[in-house]
Design a protein around this motif. Structure first.
Motif, mmCIF file in Angstrom:
data_model
loop_
_atom_site.group_PDB
_atom_site.id
_atom_site.type_symbol
_atom_site.label_atom_id
_atom_site.label_comp_id
_atom_site.label_asym_id
_atom_site.label_seq_id
_atom_site.Cartn_x
_atom_site.Cartn_y
_atom_site.Cartn_z
ATOM 1 N N ASP A 1 10.459 6.005 -9.649
ATOM 2 C CA ASP A 1 9.441 4.988 -9.908
ATOM 3 C C ASP A 1 8.096 5.531 -9.439
ATOM 4 O O ASP A 1 7.794 5.544 -8.242
ATOM 5 N N LEU A 2 7.278 6.006 -10.389
ATOM 6 C CA LEU A 2 6.041 6.702 -10.044
ATOM 7 C C LEU A 2 5.129 5.864 -9.161
ATOM 8 O O LEU A 2 4.668 6.327 -8.112
ATOM 9 N N ILE A 3 4.850 4.641 -9.568
ATOM 10 C CA ILE A 3 3.888 3.805 -8.850
ATOM 11 C C ILE A 3 4.393 3.504 -7.444
ATOM 12 O O ILE A 3 3.650 3.612 -6.455
ATOM 13 N N LYS A 4 5.653 3.130 -7.343
ATOM 14 C CA LYS A 4 6.232 2.822 -6.036
ATOM 15 C C LYS A 4 6.248 4.060 -5.146
ATOM 16 O O LYS A 4 5.896 3.994 -3.958
ATOM 17 N N ALA A 5 6.628 5.211 -5.696
ATOM 18 C CA ALA A 5 6.729 6.433 -4.911
ATOM 19 C C ALA A 5 5.363 6.937 -4.463
ATOM 20 O O ALA A 5 5.195 7.389 -3.323
ATOM 21 N N VAL A 6 4.370 6.861 -5.343
ATOM 22 C CA VAL A 6 3.022 7.314 -4.973
ATOM 23 C C VAL A 6 2.406 6.375 -3.937
ATOM 24 O O VAL A 6 1.705 6.828 -3.020
ATOM 25 N N THR A 7 2.650 5.091 -4.074
ATOM 26 C CA THR A 7 2.162 4.141 -3.070
ATOM 27 C C THR A 7 2.735 4.472 -1.704
ATOM 28 O O THR A 7 2.017 4.471 -0.688
ATOM 29 N N ALA A 8 4.031 4.777 -1.650
ATOM 30 C CA ALA A 8 4.662 5.171 -0.388
ATOM 31 C C ALA A 8 4.083 6.470 0.130
ATOM 32 O O ALA A 8 3.867 6.635 1.342
ATOM 33 N N ALA B 1 -4.819 4.137 -14.092
ATOM 34 C CA ALA B 1 -4.525 2.804 -14.611
ATOM 35 C C ALA B 1 -3.959 1.890 -13.532
ATOM 36 O O ALA B 1 -4.199 0.676 -13.554
ATOM 37 N N ALA B 2 -3.230 2.486 -12.579
ATOM 38 C CA ALA B 2 -2.614 1.696 -11.512
ATOM 39 C C ALA B 2 -3.520 1.522 -10.306
ATOM 40 O O ALA B 2 -3.150 0.841 -9.348
ATOM 41 N N GLY B 3 -4.702 2.131 -10.336
ATOM 42 C CA GLY B 3 -5.626 2.020 -9.214
ATOM 43 C C GLY B 3 -5.214 2.832 -8.001
ATOM 44 O O GLY B 3 -5.621 2.523 -6.879
ATOM 45 N N LEU B 4 -4.442 3.893 -8.210
ATOM 46 C CA LEU B 4 -3.953 4.701 -7.094
ATOM 47 C C LEU B 4 -4.692 6.027 -6.934
ATOM 48 O O LEU B 4 -4.488 6.724 -5.942
ATOM 49 N N LEU B 5 -5.529 6.390 -7.890
ATOM 50 C CA LEU B 5 -6.307 7.620 -7.776
ATOM 51 C C LEU B 5 -7.644 7.309 -7.116
ATOM 52 O O LEU B 5 -8.372 6.417 -7.574
ATOM 53 N N ASP B 6 -7.956 8.022 -6.048
ATOM 54 C CA ASP B 6 -9.168 7.711 -5.290
ATOM 55 C C ASP B 6 -10.394 8.461 -5.788
ATOM 56 O O ASP B 6 -11.502 7.924 -5.769
ATOM 57 N N GLU B 7 -10.208 9.714 -6.215
ATOM 58 C CA GLU B 7 -11.340 10.486 -6.717
ATOM 59 C C GLU B 7 -10.897 11.348 -7.893
ATOM 60 O O GLU B 7 -9.799 11.909 -7.890
ATOM 61 N N LEU B 8 -11.778 11.443 -8.891
ATOM 62 C CA LEU B 8 -11.555 12.284 -10.056
ATOM 63 C C LEU B 8 -12.642 13.355 -10.068
ATOM 64 O O LEU B 8 -13.823 13.042 -10.201
ATOM 65 N N HIS B 9 -12.231 14.609 -9.895
ATOM 66 C CA HIS B 9 -13.167 15.728 -9.868
ATOM 67 C C HIS B 9 -13.119 16.424 -11.224
ATOM 68 O O HIS B 9 -12.089 17.005 -11.590
#
Length: 205
Positions: A102-109, A133-141
């Motif tokens: 589960d990408l979103i759950k795993a990245v949140t953890a 899209a999930a709001g989990l990326l903090d910066e885009l370089h």
């Protein structure tokens, strides 16, 4: 909470596919330093499977060869590498592991794990899209190259919901490459042409 920063080589017309075919003429010391910020100074890398396969197929051999890029190859090898894939993977490159299904759950953890260093990403376009899209990326370089590639996958696909971003910093390299740092924002705000026309140049009648 740990930050996730993603770096992408991108053309002027938005292409991010196969940068090895068009970006090397623009790679100078400035770009090397920019890559080092995202990849060479972090202790954890989050990678899509295709990007990981590309890295794992090249950097271990470069480290073993002991050439001028061996120190950077060692940094990548020593980093914890977390790979996003729906398939069960077997790893030969040290310090590699697979992210939960589960990408979103795993990245949140992952973001909630202890640590102060950002989690770095390179390429891995499909993962970048999902995290944005999930709001989990903090910066885009984005390293924007002054070339229109005119074919290949773009960073942003067509979709229903816009993704507003704010510019954090901007730098122009001698090659004409723009090094742009963006962060997500909740909204770009609302405005109409009536709001915009107040900023148009006024000419005397």
């Amino acid at each position: 909470m740990r930050k996730i920063t993603a770096q992408l080589f991108i053309s002027l017309d938005g292409v991010v596919e196969a940068p090895d075919q068009w970006h090397f003429p623009y790679f100078n010391d400035e770009m090397g330093a920019a890559v080092d910020v995202t990849l060479g100074r972090v202790d954890t890398l989050l990678l899509g499977r295709k990007t990981y396969d590309s890295f794992a197929g090249a950097w271990p051999e470069r480290e073993a060869a002991g050439g001028e890029d061996a120190p950077f190859a060692k940094v990548l090898g020593d980093a914890r590498k977390i790979v996003v894939s729906n398939q069960q993977l077997d790893f030969t490159w040290r310090n590699s592991e697979q992210l939960g299904s589960d990408l979103i759950k795993a990245v949140t953890a992952l973001k909630n794990e202890p640590g102060s260093s950002p989690i770095g990403m390179s390429g891995s376009v499909s993962v970048v899209r999902q995290l944005l899209a999930a709001g989990l990326l903090d910066e885009l370089h984005l390293l924007v190259h002054p070339i229109a590639v005119r074919k290949g996958m773009r960073l942003f696909e067509e979709g229903e919901a816009p993704i507003p971003l704010k510019l954090i910093s901007a730098e122009t390299f001698q090659t004409g490459v723009l090094n742009l740092f963006y962060a997500p924002v909740e909204s770009a705000g609302e405005a109409t042409y009536d709001d915009a026309k107040a900023h148009l140049p006024q000419t005397e009648q």
